[in-house]
Enzyme design. Structure first.
Site, PDB file in Angstrom:
ATOM      1  N   MET A   1      46.788  78.397  41.314  1.00 43.94           N
ATOM      2  CA  MET A   1      45.468  77.895  41.709  1.00 43.94           C
ATOM      3  C   MET A   1      45.329  76.399  41.400  1.00 43.94           C
ATOM      4  SD  MET A   1      41.699  79.211  40.533  1.00 43.94           S
ATOM      5  CE  MET A   1      41.887  80.857  41.183  1.00 43.94           C
TER       6      MET A   1
ATOM      7  N   LYS B   1      33.302  64.413  61.708  1.00 46.77           N
ATOM      8  CA  LYS B   1      32.800  65.715  61.244  1.00 46.77           C
ATOM      9  C   LYS B   1      33.660  66.213  60.081  1.00 46.77           C
ATOM     10  CE  LYS B   1      35.545  68.204  64.719  1.00 46.77           C
ATOM     11  NZ  LYS B   1      35.505  68.784  66.070  1.00 46.77           N
TER      12      LYS B   1
ATOM     13  N   TYR C   1      54.418  82.689  39.032  1.00 48.11           N
ATOM     14  CA  TYR C   1      53.989  84.060  39.318  1.00 48.11           C
ATOM     15  C   TYR C   1      55.001  84.757  40.219  1.00 48.11           C
ATOM     16  CZ  TYR C   1      49.263  83.136  37.551  1.00 48.11           C
ATOM     17  OH  TYR C   1      48.187  82.844  36.771  1.00 48.11           O
TER      18      TYR C   1
ATOM     19  N   ARG D   1      32.883  78.448  74.326  1.00 50.53           N
ATOM     20  CA  ARG D   1      32.532  78.334  72.917  1.00 50.53           C
ATOM     21  C   ARG D   1      31.089  77.897  72.834  1.00 50.53           C
ATOM     22  NH1 ARG D   1      35.626  74.120  68.920  1.00 50.53           N
ATOM     23  NH2 ARG D   1      34.592  72.614  70.275  1.00 50.53           N
TER      24      ARG D   1
HETATM   25  C1  LIG Z   1      36.271  68.031  66.976  1.00 50.23           C
HETATM   26  C2  LIG Z   1      35.812  67.666  68.322  1.00 50.23           C
HETATM   27  C3  LIG Z   1      36.353  66.561  68.993  1.00 50.23           C
HETATM   28  C4  LIG Z   1      37.514  65.756  68.451  1.00 50.23           C
HETATM   29  O1  LIG Z   1      38.721  66.386  68.733  1.00 50.23           O
HETATM   30  P1  LIG Z   1      40.123  65.721  68.287  1.00 50.23           P
HETATM   31  O2  LIG Z   1      41.148  66.624  68.844  1.00 50.23           O
HETATM   32  O3  LIG Z   1      40.114  65.720  66.803  1.00 50.23           O
HETATM   33  O4  LIG Z   1      40.149  64.361  68.853  1.00 50.23           O
HETATM   34  C5  LIG Z   1      35.807  66.210  70.203  1.00 50.23           C
HETATM   35  N1  LIG Z   1      34.786  66.910  70.747  1.00 50.23           N
HETATM   36  C6  LIG Z   1      34.253  67.986  70.138  1.00 50.23           C
HETATM   37  C7  LIG Z   1      33.143  68.711  70.778  1.00 50.23           C
HETATM   38  C8  LIG Z   1      34.760  68.409  68.913  1.00 50.23           C
HETATM   39  O5  LIG Z   1      34.234  69.482  68.327  1.00 50.23           O
END
Ligand SMILES: *Cc1c(COP(=O)(O)O)cnc(C)c1O
Length: 391
Positions: free
Chosen positions: A331, A43, A283, A148
């Protein structure tokens, strides 16, 4: 010297080590054992490492004869991954929005589902396409305490009534997420809820193929063996969803089993100047030279994801030595103090994150100095920084 992919010419790039990624994957697979399936979480552009290069590399690694699983955030990412890997399983982990169920069916994606609204969207799309019974596979997510996403145990029956016999939807996995894998009591509590959910499903004649519980922490620390037993008891396979460990970092301080960071963030010195004792830099004039000082300019700043919180606190690596960041990160530019490093010149390679000679600066170091976690440091590396696959 690395070639940056067109149209990139500005020398700021992230090298992604294919061999380290593969070794991390194999190590996790080994730790998880032959009875478990590893889902590779890619992801958020593979935690900032670049979806395409990482997914291709990992698909090659997953050669154990088992189904190949990848996890992405949303349908948009999933569709992109589908064009890269036509034949793998893709879990969409953050729910379904209106208009996305059609894409789920069209591209053969597997959504995490927990809300009646998700089921409605999928049923509608399945109806349009006259989908066969059981052909739309979902991973039913339980909220076992993270609050969540996921269905709460008390609402599970209601959701299951929407999936009556002959439904186009079938439950391929039941999944949950542990909020504090290091906290044994909290995890046991979540496991108890998860066990109840599996029992309720069995009561409804639903026997998922996978019990999907546990992320990197659970693989590295073997912190939820009860799920393995539950899987064996119900004739299911355990699935781990591993993200951060693939990229070489641990979710929290603890044994890392030889994981190696996969990303090297690099740049080159643009120019060099000398300033007299008493002169200031950047800065807000937060850096004052205490002696005749040599400064090197780097063409990278917080717009590239180099946290401004590292100003005057962190360092970069040049000629195998640490060059402290001098003054505030701008930046698009950063100034570092190279007074102590001989023979530095414009064009020298600079490591922002990674190893050079015997020195290392990791995303975990950046995270610690700027009050966050390595996940965020890696994800923050901006889209304008090209990711280049390397050995
Ligand atoms: C991001 C995520 C993971 C992976 O977690 P890590 O700590 O990066 O291994 C697993 N399950 C869900 C639902 C996630 O959102």
């Amino acid at each position: 010297m690395i070639d940056l992919p067109a149209p990139h010419t500005r020398p700021v790039w992230a090298e992604i080590s294919r061999s380290r990624l593969l070794r991390n994957y194999q190590m996790l697979e080994h730790l998880a054992g032959p009875d478990a399936t590893l889902l590779a979480v890619v992801k958020a552009n593979a935690y900032g490492h670049g979806l395409e290069g990482c997914a291709r590399a990992l698909a090659v690694a997953q050669q154990n004869g088992q189904a190949k699983w990848f996890g992405v955030t949303c349908v948009e990412e999933a569709v992109r991954l589908r064009t890269i890997l036509p034949n793998v399983h893709i879990l969409v982990m953050s729910g379904l929005c209106r208009g996305e169920a059609e894409a789920v069916l069209e591209h053969g994606l597997t959504p995490a589902v927990w809300d009646p609204a998700h089921v409605d969207l999928l049923l509608e799309a399945a109806d349009h396409r006259a989908a066969q019974p059981g052909s739309v596979r979902i991973h039913l997510e339980m909220d076992t305490g993270m609050s969540r996403q996921g269905v709460q145990l008390r609402n599970l029956q209601h959701l299951l009534r929407m999936l009556e016999a002959n439904s186009p939807i079938s439950v391929e996995a039941v999944m949950t997420h542990f909020h504090t894998p290091q906290d044994r009591a909290a995890t046991l509590d979540q496991i108890a809820q998860f066990t109840s959910a599996v029992q309720v499903l069995a009561h409804h004649g639903i026997r998922p193929k996978y019990l999907s519980a546990g992320s990197s922490a659970d693989v590295l620390d073997q912190s939820s063996p009860e799920i393995d037993r539950l899987a064996a008891q119900y004739g299911a396979r355990r699935m781990f969803r591993t993200g951060i460990a693939l990229y070489g970092y641990t979710p929290a301080p603890g044994p890392n089993h030889g994981l190696q960071p996969v990303l090297f963030w690099k740049t080159r010195i643009t120019s060099i100047r000398e300033i007299e004792a008493g002169a200031v830099a950047g800065y807000g004039a937060t850096f004052t030279a205490s002696q005749l000082t040599r400064l090197a300019l780097l063409p990278v700043g917080y717009a590239d994801g180099l946290s401004r919180g590292l100003s005057n606190r962190s360092a970069v690596l040049i000629r195998g030595q640490r060059a402290p960041i001098a003054g505030r990160i701008s930046m698009d530019q950063t100034v570092v103090d190279v007074t102590e490093i001989p023979r530095v010149k414009a064009g020298d390679e600079v490591v922002l994150i990674g190893k050079q000679g015997n020195e290392t600066i990791s995303a975990a170091d950046h995270a610690q100095l700027s009050g966050t976690i390595p996940y965020e440091v890696l994800c923050d590396i901006a889209a304008r920084v090209p990711r280049v696959m390397a050995e």
